[in-house]
Design a protein around this motif. Structure first.
Motif, short mmCIF file in Angstrom:
data_model
loop_
_atom_site.label_atom_id
_atom_site.label_comp_id
_atom_site.label_asym_id
_atom_site.label_seq_id
_atom_site.Cartn_x
_atom_site.Cartn_y
_atom_site.Cartn_z
N ARG A 1 0.82 -1.21 0.00
CA ARG A 1 0.00 0.00 0.00
C ARG A 1 0.85 1.26 0.00
NH1 ARG A 1 -2.77 -2.34 4.56
NH2 ARG A 1 -1.79 -0.70 5.79
N VAL A 2 2.07 1.16 0.52
CA VAL A 2 2.84 2.39 0.76
C VAL A 2 4.18 2.43 0.03
CG1 VAL A 2 1.75 2.81 2.99
CG2 VAL A 2 3.81 1.40 2.89
N LEU A 3 4.54 1.38 -0.70
CA LEU A 3 5.79 1.39 -1.46
C LEU A 3 5.53 1.77 -2.91
CD1 LEU A 3 7.61 -1.88 -0.24
CD2 LEU A 3 8.19 0.49 0.33
N ASN A 4 6.43 2.57 -3.46
CA ASN A 4 6.36 2.84 -4.89
C ASN A 4 7.14 1.74 -5.63
OD1 ASN A 4 9.12 3.43 -4.74
ND2 ASN A 4 8.80 5.64 -4.64
N PRO A 5 7.21 1.77 -6.96
CA PRO A 5 7.91 0.70 -7.68
C PRO A 5 9.35 0.50 -7.23
CG PRO A 5 6.58 1.96 -9.21
CD PRO A 5 6.50 2.68 -7.90
N ALA A 6 10.05 1.58 -6.92
CA ALA A 6 11.43 1.44 -6.44
C ALA A 6 11.45 0.71 -5.10
CB ALA A 6 12.08 2.81 -6.31
N GLY A 7 10.48 1.00 -4.25
CA GLY A 7 10.41 0.34 -2.96
C GLY A 7 10.11 -1.14 -3.08
N LEU A 8 9.20 -1.49 -4.00
CA LEU A 8 8.90 -2.90 -4.21
C LEU A 8 10.13 -3.65 -4.70
CD1 LEU A 8 5.39 -2.56 -5.90
CD2 LEU A 8 5.87 -3.33 -3.56
N ALA A 9 10.88 -3.02 -5.59
CA ALA A 9 12.11 -3.65 -6.10
C ALA A 9 13.14 -3.81 -4.98
CB ALA A 9 12.69 -2.82 -7.24
#
Length: 429
Positions: free
Chosen positions: A298-306
């Motif tokens: 819910r709170v991560l952007n694509p860079a965070g997911l990676a």
């Protein structure tokens, strides 16, 4: 042990191959160099943006990934784990005490309880100095694990040469004290889940004291830890009056403790920070321990997911290296401390906002130049003092997080010796 170590090394190599992009040619070993931190940041962001472009305008929802499964059956919970009492030994084994001359080493698997009040299997490693001394003092030492992979746990790092604190254990052993070293992040390596660490620490002490070959049934107990290990130590001390009232805890010593996880996340992530990965890893660990309340999707952007995928099974050095120079704004859409679902979990795992109070004497130390603010430490010490707990707080002038370790550790030896001797505890409340 050699076969198990080979398996762990092979697993880590496979993880590295799975995560490394073809275009990544720079070395990430020099984490403190700004150029490396910026390059890694561009790489993480670049991979994420490329993935989004390939999918159009959709951002994939990625389920949280736990650590690689522990291949050693010794760690496994039995099918009837719920029938065991907290702290009851499930199985035990002697292990070579390499690096701890003259000592005998055992590993104990025991039952503990996670933050959802579910039974789990946990492990502690017991080091016994030479000599047949019944009921010798017992120190539970919680290392700063700060990792997301189970092969980074103390039961492995104690013997594969990767635990930086091994020398401190020898100092304790030379006092004639038994030393228990729990895998306090639990079977899912839930870094940041500090209440879990406190429970595992206390149940590990229960297990050691009932383990007949150790002859520690009536031993006085002390707790010690620094940084992340200090957080587990602090929670063990605060939980003990209700969770393990039967344990004779003579005292506890904790240094460099992040007393407020929300504040720590802000301190490490408000701007580009070489240690950003530690705060990010704590968010992943809390998601593992509280999956119904926390969803980083819910709170991560694509860079965070990676980034989450990149470090999901990593040890501390790798976590720090990969995320060096990042900030919260670069990987989160909403800071963890601002997420309504996560905020109560952060409070429950922060000693500054946890209602429990130790009854055992406490020694705290902290560097005045530490990136982790000393203010929450002073607030916790004041609250404990007001409740009647004898607290000695030492602020090490000019010391950062690393420089404060040694002076506090040397004072800890004298402090613990006094508690085991039964002398009045020092305090500066």
């Amino acid at each position: 042990m050699a076969a198990q170590r080979s398996t762990r090394i092979r697993r880590r190599q496979q993880r590295s191959e799975r995560h490394t992009a073809p275009e990544q040619t720079l070395s990430i070993r020099h984490s403190r160099a700004r150029r490396a931190g910026l390059a890694i940041r561009r790489l993480v962001l670049g991979i994420s943006i490329a993935g989004v472009l390939a999918l159009g305008n959709t951002v994939p929802s990625v389920a949280p990934v736990g650590p690689a499964a522990e291949g050693d059956a010794f760690y496994a919970a039995p099918a009837d784990i719920g029938e065991y009492r907290p702290g009851e030994v499930i199985r035990s084994r002697p292990v070579p005490a390499a690096g701890f001359a003259g000592s005998t080493a055992w590993q104990l698997a025991f039952r503990s309880t996670n933050s959802r009040n579910e039974p789990i299997a946990a492990v502690t490693t017991l080091l016994l100095p030479a000599g047949d001394v019944p009921d010798r003092p017992l120190v539970s030492y919680q290392p700063f694990v700060n990792s997301l992979g189970t092969d980074c746990a103390p039961s492995h790092s104690l013997f594969d040469g990767t635990m930086r604190e091994a020398g401190a254990l020898n100092l304790l052993l030379t006092q004639g004290w038994a030393v228990a070293v729990p895998d306090h992040l639990g079977p899912d390596s839930a870094y940041g889940a500090a209440q879990l660490g406190g429970r595992i620490t206390l149940d590990g002490i229960r297990a050691v004291r009932q383990f007949a070959p150790a002859d520690l049934e009536d031993s006085p107990v002390a707790l010690v830890g620094y940084s992340g290990g200090g957080l587990a130590t602090g929670f063990a001390a605060a939980l003990a009056p209700q969770y393990t009232p039967e344990l004779p805890i003579a005292g506890a010593a904790a240094g460099g403790v992040p007393m407020n996880l929300g504040r720590l996340a802000n301190d490490l992530g408000a701007r580009s920070n070489q240690l950003f990965g530690l705060g990010f890893a704590a968010a992943i660990g809390l998601e593992r321990e509280y999956p119904e309340q926390i969803s980083l999707d819910r709170v991560l952007n694509p860079a965070g997911l990676a980034l989450r995928d990149r470090i999901d099974d990593a040890c501390m050095d790798e976590i720090v290296d990969v995320a060096a120079g990042l900030s919260t704004a670069e990987v989160f859409t909403t800071p963890p401390a601002d997420d309504p679902a996560a905020a109560p979990i952060l409070r429950d795992n922060s000693l500054e906002t946890f209602a429990g109070v130790p009854t055992a004497p406490l020694y705290l130390w902290h560097g005045t130049a530490d990136m982790i603010s000393a203010e929450p430490v002073q607030q916790v010490a004041a609250r404990y003092c007001a409740a009647g707990v004898p607290v000695q707080l030492d602020l090490i002038a000019g010391a950062d997080h690393s420089a404060a370790i040694l002076p506090g550790a040397m004072r800890t030896l004298d402090y613990l010796a006094g508690r085991f001797a039964g002398t009045p505890p020092p305090e500066n409340c």
